[in-house]
Design a protein around this motif. Structure first.
Motif, PDB file in Angstrom:
ATOM      1  N   CYS A   1      27.582 -31.190 -74.738  1.00 32.80           N
ATOM      2  CA  CYS A   1      27.361 -30.362 -73.560  1.00 32.80           C
ATOM      3  C   CYS A   1      27.517 -31.240 -72.319  1.00 32.80           C
ATOM      4  CB  CYS A   1      25.979 -29.714 -73.638  1.00 32.80           C
ATOM      5  SG  CYS A   1      25.638 -28.532 -72.315  1.00 32.80           S
ATOM      6  N   ALA A   2      27.084 -30.742 -71.170  1.00 32.83           N
ATOM      7  CA  ALA A   2      27.167 -31.509 -69.920  1.00 32.83           C
ATOM      8  C   ALA A   2      25.901 -31.299 -69.104  1.00 32.83           C
ATOM      9  CB  ALA A   2      28.401 -31.091 -69.121  1.00 32.83           C
ATOM     10  N   GLY A   3      24.771 -31.230 -69.810  1.00 29.91           N
ATOM     11  CA  GLY A   3      23.498 -31.048 -69.119  1.00 29.91           C
ATOM     12  C   GLY A   3      23.366 -29.717 -68.426  1.00 29.91           C
ATOM     13  N   LEU A   4      24.026 -28.684 -68.931  1.00 35.53           N
ATOM     14  CA  LEU A   4      24.031 -27.392 -68.238  1.00 35.53           C
ATOM     15  C   LEU A   4      22.638 -26.793 -68.076  1.00 35.53           C
ATOM     16  CD1 LEU A   4      27.216 -25.631 -69.679  1.00 35.53           C
ATOM     17  CD2 LEU A   4      26.968 -27.046 -67.633  1.00 35.53           C
ATOM     18  N   CYS A   5      21.777 -26.961 -69.089  1.00 37.51           N
ATOM     19  CA  CYS A   5      20.435 -26.379 -68.989  1.00 37.51           C
ATOM     20  C   CYS A   5      19.598 -27.082 -67.932  1.00 37.51           C
ATOM     21  CB  CYS A   5      19.729 -26.417 -70.343  1.00 37.51           C
ATOM     22  SG  CYS A   5      19.367 -28.076 -70.962  1.00 37.51           S
TER      23      CYS A   5
ATOM     24  N   PRO B   1      16.300 -33.573 -60.807  1.00 36.90           N
ATOM     25  CA  PRO B   1      16.311 -34.988 -60.427  1.00 36.90           C
ATOM     26  C   PRO B   1      16.135 -35.925 -61.622  1.00 36.90           C
ATOM     27  CG  PRO B   1      14.275 -33.917 -59.720  1.00 36.90           C
ATOM     28  CD  PRO B   1      15.209 -32.828 -60.133  1.00 36.90           C
ATOM     29  N   ASN B   2      15.679 -35.391 -62.758  1.00 33.80           N
ATOM     30  CA  ASN B   2      15.526 -36.228 -63.944  1.00 33.80           C
ATOM     31  C   ASN B   2      16.810 -36.336 -64.769  1.00 33.80           C
ATOM     32  OD1 ASN B   2      12.646 -36.682 -63.617  1.00 33.80           O
ATOM     33  ND2 ASN B   2      12.383 -34.527 -64.170  1.00 33.80           N
ATOM     34  N   LEU B   3      17.861 -35.599 -64.358  1.00 30.42           N
ATOM     35  CA  LEU B   3      19.126 -35.654 -65.085  1.00 30.42           C
ATOM     36  C   LEU B   3      19.908 -36.892 -64.666  1.00 30.42           C
ATOM     37  CD1 LEU B   3      21.033 -34.127 -67.060  1.00 30.42           C
ATOM     38  CD2 LEU B   3      22.101 -33.109 -65.025  1.00 30.42           C
ATOM     39  N   ARG B   4      20.264 -37.723 -65.644  1.00 30.60           N
ATOM     40  CA  ARG B   4      21.003 -38.940 -65.348  1.00 30.60           C
ATOM     41  C   ARG B   4      22.493 -38.649 -65.246  1.00 30.60           C
ATOM     42  NH1 ARG B   4      18.372 -42.353 -70.217  1.00 30.60           N
ATOM     43  NH2 ARG B   4      20.355 -41.623 -71.092  1.00 30.60           N
ATOM     44  N   ASP B   5      23.244 -39.628 -64.786  1.00 30.01           N
ATOM     45  CA  ASP B   5      24.688 -39.475 -64.631  1.00 30.01           C
ATOM     46  C   ASP B   5      25.409 -39.290 -65.962  1.00 30.01           C
ATOM     47  OD1 ASP B   5      24.457 -39.691 -61.908  1.00 30.01           O
ATOM     48  OD2 ASP B   5      24.953 -41.826 -61.821  1.00 30.01           O
TER      49      ASP B   5
ATOM     50  N   GLY C   1      16.281 -38.236 -68.143  1.00 27.67           N
ATOM     51  CA  GLY C   1      15.693 -39.559 -67.988  1.00 27.67           C
ATOM     52  C   GLY C   1      14.252 -39.654 -68.459  1.00 27.67           C
ATOM     53  N   ILE C   2      13.592 -38.498 -68.679  1.00 23.96           N
ATOM     54  CA  ILE C   2      12.192 -38.527 -69.124  1.00 23.96           C
ATOM     55  C   ILE C   2      12.021 -37.697 -70.406  1.00 23.96           C
ATOM     56  CG2 ILE C   2      11.312 -38.886 -66.791  1.00 23.96           C
ATOM     57  CD1 ILE C   2      10.511 -35.888 -66.791  1.00 23.96           C
TER      58      ILE C   2
ATOM     59  N   ARG D   1       4.835 -35.526 -68.365  1.00 24.03           N
ATOM     60  CA  ARG D   1       5.252 -35.571 -66.969  1.00 24.03           C
ATOM     61  C   ARG D   1       5.257 -34.191 -66.306  1.00 24.03           C
ATOM     62  NH1 ARG D   1       8.372 -40.424 -66.289  1.00 24.03           N
ATOM     63  NH2 ARG D   1       8.882 -39.726 -64.184  1.00 24.03           N
ATOM     64  N   GLY D   2       4.763 -33.157 -67.024  1.00 25.03           N
ATOM     65  CA  GLY D   2       4.647 -31.836 -66.423  1.00 25.03           C
ATOM     66  C   GLY D   2       5.824 -30.912 -66.614  1.00 25.03           C
TER      67      GLY D   2
END
Length: 291
Positions: A18-22, A45-49, A54-55, A62-63
């Motif tokens: 995938c490409a982080g669509l969710c 903001p937690n989605l990396r390149d 990232g978490i 982290r909520g």
């Protein structure tokens, strides 16, 4: 039709394709499920390149428990690899990003409908409807292979209503058999004012309800709000759970092995333990064991 467990294995998210669509397409609001507000179409903001979270290992701490229960049913990789042929990436083609996100939304609905239709085709009680179910499954599966233009033209609401009505007929056939069975042992009625008659109301509000050790066999809990409900030790054999909200529901020791239309998302949102019985093809979430 292939074996349901095998067929449903294909309706599982593969984030590596995938490409982080969710993490980009949906919007979410700061709540008990998400620590922040995020508009639709904006990357978390937690989605990396590299399109990885990232978490990911600390989402609950982290909520972001809402992320841990999200399930695209394999729509993410289908959108990226099939609908758009693997390229371009939404980051590299902002002008096409909206089309990618829209297609993902339609694909997710199609894949979820396939999850339910696959199960319905395995139910002996639904034999009188197998021809209609097979036709609906074939049509829905065919749409998942469509291009962006054809997906954009899909009337998602009409399709959902059409399949939903068919699944309701399946539910009624399956649950009729459960209601004819003699009770196994002395089970008391659920501790919710009005008993089973209350439960059989569609979209019932059962938030925080005490349903411990309840005999819920053959009951329709379709669309029910079961947030925080106590279902410990309950028997949910042939209980219709399509669309039921099980967030925070306590299903420790409950028998969900024969429940109708249960999904990974619902299981992940509930609180269970090693004694909770699930249908074949659904696994106990890792956070159950940790708890």
């Amino acid at each position: 039709m292939p074996d349901a467990v095998v067929a449903r294995a294909r309706l599982r998210a593969d984030c590596t394709r995938c490409a982080g669509l969710c993490c980009v397409a949906p919007a979410f609001a700061a709540s008990a499920d998400f620590a922040i507000d995020k508009p639709a179409g904006h990357a978390c903001p937690n989605l990396r390149d590299d399109d990885r979270c990232g978490i990911h290992a600390q989402l609950r701490e982290r909520g972001f428990p809402g992320c841990t229960v999200f399930d695209c049913f394999g729509a993410g990789q289908q959108t990226v690899q099939v609908t758009f042929g693997g390229a371009p990436h939404w980051r590299d083609s902002p002008e096409q990003a909206a089309a990618v996100f829209a297609a993902f939304g339609v694909q997710r609905l199609l894949h979820e409908l396939l999850w339910y239709l696959t199960e319905a085709l395995t139910l002996e009680a639904a034999a009188p409807l197998h021809r209609e179910l097979a036709a609906a499954h074939e049509r829905t599966a065919g749409l998942t292979a469509a291009g962006p233009g054809e997906l954009a033209a899909v009337d998602a609401g009409a399709l959902q209503a059409e399949v939903g009505a068919l699944l309701l007929s399946v539910s009624e056939l399956a649950r009729a058999g459960a209601r004819r069975r003699p009770s196994a042992g002395a089970r008391r009625e659920p501790a919710s004012g009005g008993g089973r008659r209350v439960l059989h109301r569609r979209n019932a509000d059962l938030v925080g309800a005490d349903l411990r050790r309840g005999d819920l066999r053959g009951v329709s809990l379709r669309g029910a709000l079961l947030i925080g409900a106590d279902l410990r030790g309950a028997d949910l054999s042939l209980t219709d759970l399509l669309g039921a909200d099980l967030r925070g529901a306590d299903v420790r020791g409950a028998d969900l092995s024969g429940a109708l239309f249960l999904t990974r998302r619902q299981v992940a949102g509930a609180r269970g333990d090693a004694a909770t019985r699930l249908p074949a093809g659904l696994e106990h979430p890792a956070h159950w064991e940790a708890a």
